[in-house]
Every structure is written in C-alpha cells, then in structure tokens.
Design a protein around this motif. Structure first.
Motif, mmCIF file in Angstrom:
data_model
loop_
_atom_site.group_PDB
_atom_site.id
_atom_site.type_symbol
_atom_site.label_atom_id
_atom_site.label_comp_id
_atom_site.label_asym_id
_atom_site.label_seq_id
_atom_site.Cartn_x
_atom_site.Cartn_y
_atom_site.Cartn_z
ATOM 1 N N THR A 89 5.606 -0.188 -18.153
ATOM 2 C CA THR A 89 5.905 -1.499 -18.733
ATOM 3 C C THR A 89 6.492 -2.431 -17.681
ATOM 4 O OG1 THR A 89 8.054 -0.702 -19.505
ATOM 5 C CG2 THR A 89 6.231 -0.658 -21.079
ATOM 6 N N ASP A 90 7.181 -1.865 -16.693
ATOM 7 C CA ASP A 90 7.693 -2.697 -15.597
ATOM 8 C C ASP A 90 6.550 -3.336 -14.819
ATOM 9 O OD1 ASP A 90 10.317 -2.125 -16.241
ATOM 10 O OD2 ASP A 90 10.512 -0.506 -14.750
ATOM 11 N N ASP A 91 5.468 -2.579 -14.657
ATOM 12 C CA ASP A 91 4.292 -3.123 -13.972
ATOM 13 C C ASP A 91 3.706 -4.291 -14.756
ATOM 14 O OD1 ASP A 91 4.338 -1.327 -11.799
ATOM 15 O OD2 ASP A 91 3.278 0.179 -12.974
ATOM 16 N N TYR A 92 3.595 -4.117 -16.084
ATOM 17 C CA TYR A 92 3.077 -5.205 -16.911
ATOM 18 C C TYR A 92 3.997 -6.419 -16.882
ATOM 19 C CZ TYR A 92 -0.607 -2.271 -18.848
ATOM 20 O OH TYR A 92 -1.723 -1.483 -18.999
ATOM 21 N N ASP A 93 5.289 -6.171 -16.936
ATOM 22 C CA ASP A 93 6.254 -7.256 -16.871
ATOM 23 C C ASP A 93 6.131 -8.024 -15.550
ATOM 24 O OD1 ASP A 93 7.212 -6.633 -19.382
ATOM 25 O OD2 ASP A 93 8.952 -5.508 -18.622
ATOM 26 N N ALA A 94 5.952 -7.286 -14.471
ATOM 27 C CA ALA A 94 5.805 -7.914 -13.157
ATOM 28 C C ALA A 94 4.516 -8.744 -13.096
ATOM 29 C CB ALA A 94 5.824 -6.876 -12.054
ATOM 30 N N LEU A 95 3.445 -8.223 -13.710
ATOM 31 C CA LEU A 95 2.177 -8.970 -13.751
ATOM 32 C C LEU A 95 2.346 -10.272 -14.516
ATOM 33 C CD1 LEU A 95 -0.415 -6.143 -14.467
ATOM 34 C CD2 LEU A 95 -0.286 -7.544 -12.421
ATOM 35 N N LEU A 96 2.973 -10.193 -15.669
ATOM 36 C CA LEU A 96 3.180 -11.384 -16.468
ATOM 37 C C LEU A 96 4.043 -12.404 -15.725
ATOM 38 C CD1 LEU A 96 3.761 -9.774 -19.970
ATOM 39 C CD2 LEU A 96 1.755 -11.067 -19.221
ATOM 40 N N LYS A 97 5.069 -11.930 -15.074
ATOM 41 C CA LYS A 97 5.953 -12.813 -14.296
ATOM 42 C C LYS A 97 5.189 -13.452 -13.136
ATOM 43 C CE LYS A 97 10.350 -12.945 -11.876
ATOM 44 N NZ LYS A 97 11.493 -12.182 -11.370
ATOM 45 N N ALA A 98 4.364 -12.666 -12.465
ATOM 46 C CA ALA A 98 3.584 -13.187 -11.330
ATOM 47 C C ALA A 98 2.646 -14.301 -11.769
ATOM 48 C CB ALA A 98 2.805 -12.064 -10.662
ATOM 49 N N TYR A 99 2.128 -14.204 -12.990
ATOM 50 C CA TYR A 99 1.222 -15.232 -13.497
ATOM 51 C C TYR A 99 1.935 -16.330 -14.272
ATOM 52 C CZ TYR A 99 -2.921 -12.731 -12.031
ATOM 53 O OH TYR A 99 -3.909 -12.135 -11.266
ATOM 54 N N GLY A 100 3.271 -16.289 -14.265
ATOM 55 C CA GLY A 100 4.040 -17.373 -14.859
ATOM 56 C C GLY A 100 4.280 -17.256 -16.348
ATOM 57 N N ALA A 150 0.832 -1.202 0.000
ATOM 58 C CA ALA A 150 0.000 0.000 0.000
ATOM 59 C C ALA A 150 0.871 1.259 0.000
ATOM 60 C CB ALA A 150 -0.931 -0.001 1.207
ATOM 61 N N GLU A 151 2.058 1.144 0.576
ATOM 62 C CA GLU A 151 2.969 2.286 0.595
ATOM 63 C C GLU A 151 3.676 2.488 -0.743
ATOM 64 O OE1 GLU A 151 3.064 4.456 3.110
ATOM 65 O OE2 GLU A 151 1.521 3.206 4.046
ATOM 66 N N THR A 152 3.915 1.402 -1.486
ATOM 67 C CA THR A 152 4.636 1.512 -2.759
ATOM 68 C C THR A 152 3.728 1.840 -3.933
ATOM 69 O OG1 THR A 152 4.453 -0.861 -3.244
ATOM 70 C CG2 THR A 152 6.406 -0.134 -2.011
ATOM 71 N N ASN A 153 2.442 1.557 -3.816
ATOM 72 C CA ASN A 153 1.455 1.863 -4.859
ATOM 73 C C ASN A 153 1.739 1.174 -6.190
ATOM 74 O OD1 ASN A 153 0.140 3.607 -3.073
ATOM 75 N ND2 ASN A 153 1.427 5.304 -3.680
ATOM 76 N N LYS A 154 2.158 -0.062 -6.167
ATOM 77 C CA LYS A 154 2.442 -0.775 -7.413
ATOM 78 C C LYS A 154 1.365 -1.812 -7.700
ATOM 79 C CE LYS A 154 7.447 -0.485 -7.708
ATOM 80 N NZ LYS A 154 8.672 -1.288 -7.788
ATOM 81 N N THR A 203 -3.795 2.719 -6.809
ATOM 82 C CA THR A 203 -3.436 2.164 -8.117
ATOM 83 C C THR A 203 -4.390 2.609 -9.214
ATOM 84 O OG1 THR A 203 -4.616 0.105 -7.617
ATOM 85 C CG2 THR A 203 -2.228 0.141 -7.235
ATOM 86 N N THR A 204 -5.567 3.043 -8.859
ATOM 87 C CA THR A 204 -6.490 3.510 -9.902
ATOM 88 C C THR A 204 -6.050 4.855 -10.466
ATOM 89 O OG1 THR A 204 -7.951 4.516 -8.244
ATOM 90 C CG2 THR A 204 -8.479 2.282 -8.983
ATOM 91 N N SER A 205 -5.265 5.606 -9.711
ATOM 92 C CA SER A 205 -4.798 6.899 -10.203
ATOM 93 C C SER A 205 -3.310 6.890 -10.534
ATOM 94 C CB SER A 205 -5.090 7.982 -9.154
ATOM 95 O OG SER A 205 -4.378 7.700 -7.972
ATOM 96 N N THR A 206 -2.696 5.718 -10.514
ATOM 97 C CA THR A 206 -1.271 5.600 -10.781
ATOM 98 C C THR A 206 -1.048 5.241 -12.241
ATOM 99 O OG1 THR A 206 -0.885 4.833 -8.529
ATOM 100 C CG2 THR A 206 0.837 4.353 -10.134
ATOM 101 N N THR A 207 -0.040 5.826 -12.840
ATOM 102 C CA THR A 207 0.314 5.499 -14.211
ATOM 103 C C THR A 207 0.962 4.116 -14.239
ATOM 104 O OG1 THR A 207 0.721 7.824 -14.668
ATOM 105 C CG2 THR A 207 1.665 6.226 -16.204
#
Length: 121
Positions: free
Chosen positions: A109-120, A45-49, A102-106
């Motif tokens: 691509t790092d966020d997308y990469d992390a999502l893809l990695k989290a889902y394998g 919650a503090e990092t907003n990612k 997170t709804t107001s955070t830009t």
C-alpha cells in the motif's frame, strides 16, 4: 575600408564565440541534469520500488525538454556524444534492472500511496 572589414570580422567572431559559449553552458547544464537523473535510476534499481520507477518516468519528461534545448546546437563535440551514449547505457541498464525486479516484487500500500502522490493525487 580594410579597418572596417577587420572590425566586422572581429565582431562576427566575438558574436559567434558568445553564442557558442552559451550553447556550451546549456550542454554542460544538460549533462549535469542527465547524470543526476541516471544516478537516481541506478539507486532506484537497487531499492526495487515501483514508486521510484514512477518518479523517474515523471522526471524523464523534464529531462526530455532539456534535451530538446541542446540537441540542435553545433556546440556538441565528439566527447559530448560519447558521454551521452555512456549515460544512456547506464540509464538503460538501471531501468532494465528496475523493471525486471519490480515485476517479481510484491506491491504494498505504501507503493500505491507513493504512486498516487507522484501523480498529484
């Protein structure tokens, strides 16, 4: 006959004590895992990612399984219930803060990469 009954009563008590101790350990282990999860949510919650939110959702499945293992035991105490509610309130506050931020955070691509990695992927 009285000795036999006494021995059976003592053995029955010991078996119940061992079973309750096993449940107690499972409950204590669950609380350690749950509190660690809540702390991760508070830090996220503090990092907003967004990636942190995704990782938490994946971990929540494992935590739900651990909760299922201890929710039907008679070893829960009033203190356990209070601790569970406090942790749940902390988690709810953290996840609400994270969701709002997170709804107001830009999204990067790092966020997308992390999502893809989290889902394998």
């Amino acid at each position: 006959m009285k000795k036999l009954i006494s021995v059976l009563v003592v053995l029955g008590t010991l078996v119940c004590s061992v079973f309750a101790a096993g449940n107690r350990k499972a409950i204590d282990d669950f609380f350690k895992e749950y509190e660690a999860f809540v702390v991760k949510a508070e830090k996220a919650a503090e990092t907003n990612k967004i990636s942190d939110l995704t990782k938490l959702s994946l971990e929540s499945v494992k935590l739900a399984e651990a909760c299922d293992e201890v929710d039907d035991t008679d070893a829960w105490t009033l203190d356990d219930s209070v601790k569970y509610l406090n942790l749940t309130n902390r988690y709810s506050a953290a996840i609400t803060k994270l969701s709002e931020s997170t709804t107001s955070t830009t999204v990067t691509t790092d966020d997308y990469d992390a999502l893809l990695k989290a889902y394998g992927f």
